[in-house]
Design a protein around this motif. Structure first.
Motif, mmCIF file in Angstrom:
data_model
loop_
_atom_site.group_PDB
_atom_site.id
_atom_site.type_symbol
_atom_site.label_atom_id
_atom_site.label_comp_id
_atom_site.label_asym_id
_atom_site.label_seq_id
_atom_site.Cartn_x
_atom_site.Cartn_y
_atom_site.Cartn_z
ATOM 1 N N GLN A 110 1.000 -1.162 -0.092
ATOM 2 C CA GLN A 110 0.038 0.005 0.069
ATOM 3 C C GLN A 110 1.034 1.175 0.115
ATOM 4 O OE1 GLN A 110 -3.076 0.226 2.742
ATOM 5 N NE2 GLN A 110 -4.034 2.026 2.145
ATOM 6 N N GLU A 111 0.776 1.880 -1.225
ATOM 7 C CA GLU A 111 1.686 3.174 -1.135
ATOM 8 C C GLU A 111 1.273 3.980 -2.268
ATOM 9 O OE1 GLU A 111 4.245 5.034 -0.167
ATOM 10 O OE2 GLU A 111 5.865 3.641 -0.415
ATOM 11 N N ARG A 112 1.089 5.168 -1.935
ATOM 12 C CA ARG A 112 0.732 6.230 -2.690
ATOM 13 C C ARG A 112 1.868 6.954 -3.500
ATOM 14 N NH1 ARG A 112 -3.351 9.069 -4.277
ATOM 15 N NH2 ARG A 112 -5.053 8.041 -3.089
ATOM 16 N N VAL A 113 1.880 6.691 -4.750
ATOM 17 C CA VAL A 113 3.136 7.350 -5.630
ATOM 18 C C VAL A 113 3.024 8.644 -5.672
ATOM 19 C CG1 VAL A 113 4.309 7.014 -7.620
ATOM 20 C CG2 VAL A 113 3.509 4.857 -6.544
ATOM 21 N N THR A 114 4.097 9.413 -5.320
ATOM 22 C CA THR A 114 4.140 11.011 -5.750
ATOM 23 C C THR A 114 5.156 11.473 -6.581
ATOM 24 O OG1 THR A 114 5.739 10.917 -3.993
ATOM 25 C CG2 THR A 114 3.548 11.276 -3.360
ATOM 26 N N LYS A 115 6.093 10.339 -7.049
ATOM 27 C CA LYS A 115 7.180 10.860 -8.044
ATOM 28 C C LYS A 115 7.465 9.803 -8.825
ATOM 29 C CE LYS A 115 11.121 13.531 -8.515
ATOM 30 N NZ LYS A 115 12.268 14.164 -8.051
ATOM 31 N N VAL A 116 7.760 9.813 -9.905
ATOM 32 C CA VAL A 116 8.279 8.850 -10.961
ATOM 33 C C VAL A 116 9.527 9.409 -11.863
ATOM 34 C CG1 VAL A 116 7.739 7.203 -12.821
ATOM 35 C CG2 VAL A 116 6.291 7.436 -10.996
ATOM 36 N N GLU B 229 9.141 7.229 -6.154
ATOM 37 C CA GLU B 229 8.848 7.433 -4.714
ATOM 38 C C GLU B 229 7.364 7.642 -4.123
ATOM 39 O OE1 GLU B 229 12.474 10.700 -5.054
ATOM 40 O OE2 GLU B 229 10.899 11.198 -3.628
ATOM 41 N N GLY B 230 7.317 6.955 -3.103
ATOM 42 C CA GLY B 230 5.790 7.044 -2.416
ATOM 43 C C GLY B 230 5.638 8.032 -1.366
ATOM 44 N N SER B 231 4.286 8.155 -1.089
ATOM 45 C CA SER B 231 4.212 9.056 0.032
ATOM 46 C C SER B 231 4.797 8.842 1.625
ATOM 47 C CB SER B 231 2.489 9.678 0.212
ATOM 48 O OG SER B 231 2.018 8.241 0.614
ATOM 49 N N SER B 232 5.215 7.424 1.530
ATOM 50 C CA SER B 232 5.670 7.104 2.830
ATOM 51 C C SER B 232 7.013 7.314 2.922
ATOM 52 C CB SER B 232 5.627 5.514 2.996
ATOM 53 O OG SER B 232 6.549 4.800 1.805
ATOM 54 N N GLY B 233 8.015 7.886 1.943
ATOM 55 C CA GLY B 233 9.073 8.167 1.871
ATOM 56 C C GLY B 233 10.192 7.028 1.170
ATOM 57 N N GLU B 234 9.310 5.905 1.092
ATOM 58 C CA GLU B 234 10.125 4.866 0.409
ATOM 59 C C GLU B 234 10.565 4.957 -1.103
ATOM 60 O OE1 GLU B 234 11.883 1.282 1.400
ATOM 61 O OE2 GLU B 234 10.422 2.107 2.850
ATOM 62 N N ARG B 235 11.261 4.325 -1.472
ATOM 63 C CA ARG B 235 11.766 4.706 -3.051
ATOM 64 C C ARG B 235 11.853 3.332 -3.395
ATOM 65 N NH1 ARG B 235 16.452 8.438 -3.820
ATOM 66 N NH2 ARG B 235 15.488 10.326 -3.832
ATOM 67 N N TYR B 236 11.473 2.947 -4.716
ATOM 68 C CA TYR B 236 11.518 1.609 -5.264
ATOM 69 C C TYR B 236 12.253 1.887 -6.832
ATOM 70 C CZ TYR B 236 7.598 1.318 -2.062
ATOM 71 O OH TYR B 236 6.805 1.349 -1.004
ATOM 72 N N THR B 237 13.019 0.743 -7.145
ATOM 73 C CA THR B 237 13.573 0.827 -8.373
ATOM 74 C C THR B 237 12.938 -0.449 -9.198
ATOM 75 O OG1 THR B 237 15.483 -0.569 -7.524
ATOM 76 C CG2 THR B 237 15.858 1.835 -7.646
ATOM 77 N N TYR B 238 13.324 -0.426 -10.397
ATOM 78 C CA TYR B 238 12.623 -1.152 -11.421
ATOM 79 C C TYR B 238 13.466 -1.643 -12.548
ATOM 80 C CZ TYR B 238 11.277 2.879 -14.090
ATOM 81 O OH TYR B 238 11.168 4.160 -14.596
#
Ligand SMILES: Cc1cc2nc3c(=O)[nH]c(=O)nc-3n(C[C@H](O)[C@H](O)[C@H](O)COP(=O)(O)OP(=O)(O)OC[C@H]3O[C@@H](n4cnc5c(N)ncnc54)[C@H](O)[C@@H]3O)c2cc1C
Lengths: 80, 395
Positions: free
Chosen positions: B70-76, B84-93
């Motif tokens: 569950q993550e609201r994405v704020t930046k791609v 980047e998500g609103s939790s502050g977490e970052r994801y790569t792909y």
């Protein structure tokens, strides 16, 4: 300062549903007086639609050409 | 192993995640909400008072092999391949699929927020749909004006369906003779695609529904109860039913040029790749594809991208297949593709049963277990086949 007139090109070729008239209506919403909208379509129904649209909104069609590959309509936005 | 990241757990994202899950790639699905709403039900909640169970927990809809967050994405950042998500977490792909649907923004139309506070609508959640139903319950005659805010409408048949269901409701209540029903539309006719409009227009006429064409909503004056169009026309209402303006996701994209002025992702109409990025796709309502924003398209697009991500050649043909409830026990479908304009599809009781059957199959369809049935259905109803049949029948 006023925003400079914009020429918006919309490629609506090959659209089936809801169709090119949607793209024209959307471009018109985003336009301002003085802008030009050029729209390309392949749907044969687009020609009468764009003519009816221009008559209703009072924005002149500067050119409407039917080529082998597409219909091109150029509209000047004078009213909105 | 390739890392596939899907943003948005609605129809498109969930179908895709389940098609890919369990294979050799790692699949992560980020979604803003774990509450998965079956949106087509809003029509019936708002206009018939239906009280169905229409929300399920996304955790129960997605295969276990998919990592669901569950993550609201704020930046791609597409250049850096970073989310980047609103939790502050970052994801790569390695490969990214955008399936975040639409966002509504009533603030863009003067008067619309006040209209929604009083009357609700049937395109943005259960609470507002229930508000519309209670406004209709208190309605005692007058003018009901129904139409869309902008030319972009999620589920393009829904304005016509809405007005036809209203007509039925008012007849049943004995209020129809005291009610003026007005459908306003920015298009030259009730339904933009001529093929199906030729089926619908006679029905609207028969039921005494007025259609105001070329009516592009500008503003609503809630004091005088007047809806104004950009073209300079007006409708005075007692009850307004306004479909909201739709926009692409509220995500900061880098580069920003991947989105059109309404925030929809510029997407290649056949490969479904986002403009300029070979490893990024957009499916469902979030894309700028020139087709209907509908669950059926989301489904077919998810299948195309699933194949592409497995390394197969896959092309989306622009197929639409939107069901339409005609309010008289019959239904029709809006069927077309990039190559074939929308075909006139004869209304029938069977079509309406099909619409309701498809709704019942929705949750199972997300899992992918019904694919052979859908494949057969879509094959039998290709627009090319339907228009050939019409020609040979001399229709
Ligand atoms: C009244 C009505 C009737 C309809 N009837 C039909 C019908 O009969 N047939 C049909 O085919 N279609 C119908 N539709 C349309 C259909 O519901 C949508 O087209 C479909 O849901 C689109 O799927 P999607 O996955 O693109 O978007 P959605 O299903 O809206 O999913 C988007 C997902 O993205 C998530 N999300 C959004 N922003 C973010 C973010 N920033 N970060 C992370 N996650 C995010 C959301 O939480 C959501 O889970 C109807 C719609 C309405 C409103």
């Amino acid at each position: 300062m006023t925003d400079a007139a914009v020429v918006t090109k919309v490629d609506s070729r090959g659209t089936a549903c809801p169709g090119p008239i949607t793209d024209l209506a959307m471009a018109y919403r985003r336009s301002k007086v003085g802008d030009t909208i050029e729209i390309w379509a392949t749907d044969p129904g687009f020609k009468p639609d764009v003519q009816a649209w221009a008559a209703k909104t009072g924005n002149p069609i500067i050119s409407l050409e039917e080529g082998p590959e597409k219909i091109t309509a150029v509209i000047r936005v004078v009213r909105r | 192993m390739s890392r596939i990241l899907i943003l948005g757990g609605g129809s498109a994202g969930t179908i895709l995640a389940n098609q890919l899950g369990g294979r050799r790639d790692s699949v992560t699905l980020l979604t803003a909400s774990m509450e998965h709403l079956f949106q087509p039900a809003l029509l019936y909640i708002a206009l018939t008072g239906a009280n169905a169970n229409v929300v399920r927990d996304e955790r129960r809809l997605v295969l276990r092999s998919v990592k669901l967050v569950q993550e609201r994405v704020t930046k791609v950042d597409l250049n850096q391949k970073l989310v980047e998500g609103s939790s502050g977490e970052r994801y790569t792909y390695d490969r990214l699929v955008l399936a975040t649907g639409v966002r509504t923004d009533p603030e863009q139309i003067p008067g619309l927020p006040a209209v929604y506070r009083e009357f609700g609508n049937y395109h943005s959640g259960i609470a507002l749909a229930q508000r519309l139903w209670s406004a209709l319950r208190n309605f005692d005659g007058g003018t009901i004006a129904l139409g869309q805010s902008t030319p972009i409408c999620v589920c393009p048949p829904s304005p016509v369906e809405g007005i036809l269901l209203l007509d039925r409701l008012l007849r049943r209540r004995g209020l129809r003779h005291r009610t003026r029903l007005v459908l306003f539309t920015p298009y030259p006719r009730a339904y933009p695609a001529q093929g199906i409009n030729s089926v619908i227009e006679p029905l609207l006429k028969e039921r005494g529904i007025e259609v105001m064409t070329f009516f592009d909503l500008d503003r609503i004056d809630t004091e005088t109860k007047v809806i104004h169009s950009i073209e300079g026309d007006e409708i005075t209402y007692d009850l307004p039913i306004i479909i909201p303006p739709f926009f692409g996701p509220d995500i900061n994209f880098e580069p920003s040029e991947v989105a059109d002025p309404s925030g929809f992702l510029l997407t290649d109409r056949e490969t479904l790749r986002v403009k300029g990025f070979d490893s990024v796709y957009a499916i469902g309502d979030a894309s700028s594809l020139p087709t209907s924003k509908a669950g059926v398209g989301a489904h077919l697009e998810a299948k195309v991208v699933a194949r592409a991500l497995r390394g197969d050649r896959a092309i989306f043909n622009g197929r639409t297949n939107c069901p339409m409830d005609l309010g008289d026990g019959r239904g029709t479908f809006v069927i077309g593709s990039y190559r074939t304009p929308v075909v006139p599809y004869r209304p029938s009781r069977l079509n309406l049963l099909m619409k309701h059957a498809m709704a019942r199959m929705y949750w199972a369809s997300l899992r992918g277990t019904l694919e052979p049935i859908f494949d057969l259905y879509f094959w039998l109803t290709t627009p090319e086949r339907l228009s050939r049949r019409r020609v040979s029948k001399g229709a």
